[in-house]
Write an enzyme that holds these catalytic residues in place. Structure first.
Site, PDB file in Angstrom:
ATOM      1  N   SER A  47      -7.903   0.953   8.818  1.00  0.00           N
ATOM      2  CA  SER A  47      -6.721   1.814   8.903  1.00  0.00           C
ATOM      3  C   SER A  47      -7.135   3.215   9.375  1.00  0.00           C
ATOM      4  CB  SER A  47      -6.025   1.902   7.534  1.00  0.00           C
ATOM      5  OG  SER A  47      -6.962   2.203   6.516  1.00  0.00           O
ATOM      6  N   ASP A  85     -14.410  -2.457   6.135  1.00  0.00           N
ATOM      7  CA  ASP A  85     -13.724  -3.417   6.995  1.00  0.00           C
ATOM      8  C   ASP A  85     -14.557  -3.767   8.219  1.00  0.00           C
ATOM      9  OD1 ASP A  85     -11.278  -4.328   6.077  1.00  0.00           O
ATOM     10  OD2 ASP A  85     -10.215  -2.524   6.714  1.00  0.00           O
ATOM     11  N   LYS A 115     -15.229  -6.536   4.418  1.00  0.00           N
ATOM     12  CA  LYS A 115     -13.942  -7.235   4.298  1.00  0.00           C
ATOM     13  C   LYS A 115     -13.550  -7.747   5.679  1.00  0.00           C
ATOM     14  CE  LYS A 115      -9.840  -4.911   3.689  1.00  0.00           C
ATOM     15  NZ  LYS A 115      -9.105  -5.295   4.925  1.00  0.00           N
ATOM     16  N   GLU A 184      -1.946  -8.891   1.270  1.00  0.00           N
ATOM     17  CA  GLU A 184      -1.096  -7.823   1.835  1.00  0.00           C
ATOM     18  C   GLU A 184       0.269  -8.370   2.266  1.00  0.00           C
ATOM     19  OE1 GLU A 184      -2.927  -5.307   4.771  1.00  0.00           O
ATOM     20  OE2 GLU A 184      -1.019  -4.325   5.256  1.00  0.00           O
TER      21      GLU A 184
END
Ligand code: KIV
Length: 267
Positions: A47, A85, A115, A184
């Protein structure tokens, strides 16, 4: 110096019904601040592409950028578990790439775990990374790197067939050796079913209160990014107003000559 949490501590928290707190961070000061108040896990999320670099989605983020941000977060923290990530195209093509790139995040970035997004179709990749002793967090449901397939950031699993697929994804992620999974953008009831059906912790974002933990993007909860405001975000502070108020006062002081005063000048 405090000791850092490990994946074992996070696994234990599910068994003890102790909710796991997770926030994203991309730099030294934010990592320092959230670590000092006891956040359990810091996610160096891709993000970063949206809230830090200003892209419309996470797809342009590179592995080198993730390494750079991870280093800063690791330097700024001492007790939280750090997870990074794997960015788009760093693990999707083949397992060898995935292992090498996960290895770079650990070796060059200093992260403790990686991740990656995807359920059943990523199970073999997760297994291959876990097999070289790099802990993995799965990520299922709404997976932002699949934005073009999903046709936007849409809640996943509202229809029973899709819900069944997400439950199968959760099982596959667990069986592949991941130590936790992000869930999510799924309905609360489905997140509850997933959480009860797996032995590893589920970390929800837009997935309701029944997950074993919660993750949010730090810029969203502090009001630092007005670009999107998803329904699942709760705003805990309004940092944007504090910043613009401070910068505005500085501009006025410089223009008027009130800054620098003798207090801020050398003799
Ligand atoms: O990139 C990210 O910040 C994430 C979380 C929001 C789960 O993947």
């Amino acid at each position: 110096m405090r000791t850092r949490k490990t994946i074992l501590d996070i696994g234990l928290m599910k068994q003890q019904h102790d909710k796991i707190t997770v926030l994203t961070a991309y730099d030294y000061p934010f990592a320092q601040l959230m670590d000092s108040v006891g956040i359990d896990m810091i996610l160096v999320g891709d993000s970063v592409g949206s809230v830090f670099s200003g892209y419309d989605n996470t797809l342009p983020v590179t592995l080198d950028e993730m390494i750079y941000h991870t280093r800063a977060v690791v330097r700024g923290s001492e007790q939280a578990l750090i997870v990074t990530d794997m960015p788009f195209m760093s693990y999707q093509v083949d397992k060898r790439d995935a292992r090498l790139n996960a290895g770079r995040l650990v070796k060059e970035g200093g992260t403790q775990a990686v991740k990656l997004e995807g359920g059943e179709h990523m199970a073999a990749t997760i297994r291959s990374i876990v097999d070289i002793d790099i802990p993995v967090v799965g990520h299922i449901g709404l997976t932002p790197q699949s934005i073009h397939r999903m046709g936007g950031f849409k809640v996943q699993g509202r229809e029973e067939e899709q819900a069944r697929r997400i439950l199968a994804d959760a099982k596959a992620v667990e069986e592949s050796g991941a130590f936790a999974m992000v869930l999510e953008g799924v309905p609360r009831d489905l997140a509850k079913r997933v959480t009860e059906s797996v032995s590893i912790p589920t970390i929800g974002i837009g997935a309701g209160a029944d997950c074993d933990g919660q993750v949010l993007v730090i810029h969203d909860i502090l009001g630092l990014c007005d670009k999107y405001s998803p329904k699942f975000v709760k705003r805990y502070a309004d940092i944007s107003t504090m910043i613009t108020t401070g910068v505005d006062a500085y501009i006025k002081d410089v223009k008027s000559g009130d800054f620098p005063s003798s207090e801020h000048s050398f003799k």
